[in-house]
Design an enzyme around this catalytic site. Sequence first.
Site, PDB file in Angstrom:
ATOM      1  N   SER A 120     -33.086 -35.132 -50.317  1.00  0.00           N
ATOM      2  CA  SER A 120     -32.163 -35.804 -51.378  1.00  0.00           C
ATOM      3  C   SER A 120     -32.550 -37.348 -51.498  1.00  0.00           C
ATOM      4  O   SER A 120     -32.527 -38.086 -52.434  1.00  0.00           O
ATOM      5  CB  SER A 120     -30.961 -35.300 -51.350  1.00  0.00           C
ATOM      6  OG  SER A 120     -30.720 -33.737 -51.687  1.00  0.00           O
ATOM      7  N   ALA A 122     -31.791 -31.220 -43.462  1.00  0.00           N
ATOM      8  CA  ALA A 122     -33.037 -31.035 -44.127  1.00  0.00           C
ATOM      9  C   ALA A 122     -32.900 -31.464 -45.552  1.00  0.00           C
ATOM     10  O   ALA A 122     -33.613 -32.242 -46.302  1.00  0.00           O
ATOM     11  CB  ALA A 122     -33.660 -29.455 -44.294  1.00  0.00           C
ATOM     12  N   GLU A 123     -31.957 -30.970 -46.481  1.00  0.00           N
ATOM     13  CA  GLU A 123     -31.415 -31.172 -47.848  1.00  0.00           C
ATOM     14  C   GLU A 123     -31.008 -32.820 -47.821  1.00  0.00           C
ATOM     15  O   GLU A 123     -31.309 -33.338 -49.030  1.00  0.00           O
ATOM     16  CB  GLU A 123     -30.399 -30.345 -48.352  1.00  0.00           C
ATOM     17  CG  GLU A 123     -30.350 -30.538 -49.793  1.00  0.00           C
ATOM     18  CD  GLU A 123     -29.287 -29.418 -50.594  1.00  0.00           C
ATOM     19  OE1 GLU A 123     -28.595 -29.691 -51.389  1.00  0.00           O
ATOM     20  OE2 GLU A 123     -29.532 -28.297 -50.093  1.00  0.00           O
ATOM     21  N   THR A 124     -30.284 -33.259 -46.911  1.00  0.00           N
ATOM     22  CA  THR A 124     -30.001 -34.681 -46.915  1.00  0.00           C
ATOM     23  C   THR A 124     -31.295 -35.442 -47.162  1.00  0.00           C
ATOM     24  O   THR A 124     -31.572 -36.324 -47.794  1.00  0.00           O
ATOM     25  CB  THR A 124     -29.240 -35.045 -45.894  1.00  0.00           C
ATOM     26  OG1 THR A 124     -28.084 -34.532 -45.745  1.00  0.00           O
ATOM     27  CG2 THR A 124     -29.075 -36.572 -45.676  1.00  0.00           C
TER      28      THR A 124
END
Length: 128
Positions: A54, A49-51
């Site tokens: 970002s 999710a953070e990938t």
Amino acid sequence: MNWDNTLLESLGIEVISAEKEQVVVKMPVDQRTRQPAGFLHGGASAALAETAASIGAVLQVNPEKYDVFGIEINANHIHAKRNGEVTACATPLHVGKTTMVWQIHISDEQNRLICVSRCTIGVVLKRG
């Protein structure tokens, strides 16, 4: 971007598409991303999710002037997954000068919702 020798390479994360308004990435559910009981690890879902968030955030700024960093993430794990792959679709909820908020839905091959996440991204002027 070069994903060699990064967490993305370690987890097998692959970028499917990357646009300012939507980023799609996928990840295998295998020995790299499972917890000891054999299910998809929640931390692997959070990393996916953070990938996605970002990557989307980088597309919103001038990367020669700004860096982006995940500063907060939450994840609600809806369904368990033992194998196959999961796909994350990230869309921006807020794009500001210093912060962004991204919503990420992670689903499996049958389009079953596995995890829903929200990630706040900080936008920081590069130094030097």
